[in-house]
Motif scaffolding. Sequence first.
Motif, PDB file in Angstrom:
ATOM      1  N   ILE A 156      33.184  19.075 -37.859  1.00 50.81           N
ATOM      2  CA  ILE A 156      34.627  18.817 -37.884  1.00 50.81           C
ATOM      3  C   ILE A 156      34.878  17.321 -38.052  1.00 50.81           C
ATOM      4  O   ILE A 156      35.733  16.898 -38.840  1.00 50.81           O
ATOM      5  N   LYS A 157      34.121  16.501 -37.321  1.00 54.21           N
ATOM      6  CA  LYS A 157      34.271  15.045 -37.406  1.00 54.21           C
ATOM      7  C   LYS A 157      34.077  14.547 -38.831  1.00 54.21           C
ATOM      8  O   LYS A 157      34.822  13.692 -39.314  1.00 54.21           O
ATOM      9  N   LYS A 158      33.083  15.082 -39.526  1.00 53.51           N
ATOM     10  CA  LYS A 158      32.831  14.672 -40.915  1.00 53.51           C
ATOM     11  C   LYS A 158      33.955  15.120 -41.844  1.00 53.51           C
ATOM     12  O   LYS A 158      34.362  14.395 -42.752  1.00 53.51           O
TER      13      LYS A 158
ATOM     14  N   VAL B 109      37.145  15.594 -41.207  1.00 51.11           N
ATOM     15  CA  VAL B 109      38.438  14.917 -41.030  1.00 51.11           C
ATOM     16  C   VAL B 109      38.301  13.422 -40.714  1.00 51.11           C
ATOM     17  O   VAL B 109      39.308  12.749 -40.485  1.00 51.11           O
ATOM     18  N   ASN B 110      37.048  12.929 -40.703  1.00 54.58           N
ATOM     19  CA  ASN B 110      36.788  11.506 -40.499  1.00 54.58           C
ATOM     20  C   ASN B 110      37.378  11.006 -39.176  1.00 54.58           C
ATOM     21  O   ASN B 110      38.136  10.038 -39.130  1.00 54.58           O
ATOM     22  N   LEU B 111      37.015  11.696 -38.098  1.00 62.51           N
ATOM     23  CA  LEU B 111      37.493  11.335 -36.768  1.00 62.51           C
ATOM     24  C   LEU B 111      36.322  11.225 -35.797  1.00 62.51           C
ATOM     25  O   LEU B 111      35.270  11.827 -36.019  1.00 62.51           O
ATOM     26  N   THR B 112      36.536  10.487 -34.725  1.00 55.83           N
ATOM     27  CA  THR B 112      35.536  10.412 -33.665  1.00 55.83           C
ATOM     28  C   THR B 112      35.633  11.666 -32.795  1.00 55.83           C
ATOM     29  O   THR B 112      36.605  12.415 -32.853  1.00 55.83           O
ATOM     30  N   THR B 113      34.612  11.860 -31.962  1.00 63.31           N
ATOM     31  CA  THR B 113      34.596  13.011 -31.062  1.00 63.31           C
ATOM     32  C   THR B 113      35.835  13.037 -30.168  1.00 63.31           C
ATOM     33  O   THR B 113      36.419  14.100 -29.932  1.00 63.31           O
TER      34      THR B 113
ATOM     35  N   PHE C 227      37.605  30.992 -36.460  1.00 64.36           N
ATOM     36  CA  PHE C 227      37.071  29.689 -36.848  1.00 64.36           C
ATOM     37  C   PHE C 227      35.916  29.326 -35.922  1.00 64.36           C
ATOM     38  O   PHE C 227      36.055  29.366 -34.699  1.00 64.36           O
ATOM     39  N   PHE C 228      34.766  28.989 -36.488  1.00 65.33           N
ATOM     40  CA  PHE C 228      33.708  28.390 -35.681  1.00 65.33           C
ATOM     41  C   PHE C 228      32.993  27.344 -36.524  1.00 65.33           C
ATOM     42  O   PHE C 228      32.493  27.606 -37.606  1.00 65.33           O
ATOM     43  N   MET C 229      33.032  26.130 -36.010  1.00 68.99           N
ATOM     44  CA  MET C 229      32.440  24.990 -36.695  1.00 68.99           C
ATOM     45  C   MET C 229      32.085  23.969 -35.622  1.00 68.99           C
ATOM     46  O   MET C 229      32.893  23.694 -34.724  1.00 68.99           O
TER      47      MET C 229
ATOM     48  N   PHE D 292      42.235  21.010 -50.693  1.00 68.73           N
ATOM     49  CA  PHE D 292      42.265  20.566 -49.305  1.00 68.73           C
ATOM     50  C   PHE D 292      40.866  20.273 -48.776  1.00 68.73           C
ATOM     51  O   PHE D 292      40.605  20.364 -47.586  1.00 68.73           O
ATOM     52  N   LYS D 293      39.972  19.906 -49.689  1.00 69.73           N
ATOM     53  CA  LYS D 293      38.660  19.410 -49.318  1.00 69.73           C
ATOM     54  C   LYS D 293      38.570  17.937 -49.698  1.00 69.73           C
ATOM     55  O   LYS D 293      39.285  17.463 -50.573  1.00 69.73           O
ATOM     56  N   GLY D 294      37.699  17.212 -49.026  1.00 67.98           N
ATOM     57  CA  GLY D 294      37.493  15.812 -49.382  1.00 67.98           C
ATOM     58  C   GLY D 294      38.526  14.883 -48.785  1.00 67.98           C
ATOM     59  O   GLY D 294      38.889  14.990 -47.616  1.00 67.98           O
ATOM     60  N   SER D 295      39.058  13.969 -49.623  1.00 68.98           N
ATOM     61  CA  SER D 295      39.853  12.849 -49.127  1.00 68.98           C
ATOM     62  C   SER D 295      41.167  13.260 -48.489  1.00 68.98           C
ATOM     63  O   SER D 295      41.706  12.533 -47.652  1.00 68.98           O
TER      64      SER D 295
END
Length: 275
Positions: free
Chosen positions: A58-60, A62-66, A51-53, A137-140
């Motif tokens: 990643i934040k976008k 899963v809608n999370l902050t750093t 995995f490399f991203m 398992f993409k999106g919402s």
Amino acid sequence: MNKKQINIQVSSNTFMVDRMVFAEYYPEMKGDILRVYLLMCRVVGFKNTTFFMGRDEIKKEVNLTTHYVNHAIDFLEKNYFIKKVGQVGRANKYIVLNVPLYDSFTKTYILRESIPRTRYYLKDSLNGYAELPVEIFKGSILRDRILWTDRKIKTLMMLYSYHFVDVFGGVDPSAIHCIANSFFVSDFVVHQIGCHKNNLKKTIQILIRNGYAIKVPAVYRVNAYSCLSEKQYVGDLTEVTQHPGDDVVTVIRMTHIPDIKFNNALKRTQGAIKL
């Protein structure tokens, strides 16, 4: 059956998640950590474990902050779910490992890196796994924590872990099947998810209402080649002629099915499964 027609989608792009991830085995596998881990599993799929991203991507996803992304990755690395092996540009490169064991007495995780994370080894283990279509398992599902609670995500994965459309026509009816407007749910499944049986039934109904699964009357017939005379799935009620002695069981069928399982079902039933 559902009032509106929902077509089955056959997926050629899938990934795997060990049953221990969604069976209440790991006390911290929830919330942000669960979502970041599922993203990593989705990205690596079946073909490799790398995995490399970038953290911003990643934040976008899963809608999370750093801060919360870093916390989740640190936990996964510290407790042997993933292993950092280098960098690709500015992105860290990780290997998704075979899941660790958990010692509930010492509350520690035990590395199992020596066991390959492959379909063969996961199938051969006592735990089993869920094969999940990438597209759902993409999106919402990884971003919206109000619409997609931990229980809802884990219930969806649990249904897929019992979903053998070639053998049962859908979810194994000994685990879950439909009874009139409700469901039979085995005590073992309830224990795995870790909630009240009625709450689990409600969650399954929501997934059906939202189009992730449908109810299908499936015909079970005595296997003429078995000395035990057990009954096996021979096709959908709409596609086969029911014989005296046949049973009709309303199974739960996921609306996105891995192509290998669906093609096996077509061969086994000689096409008696409806898309």
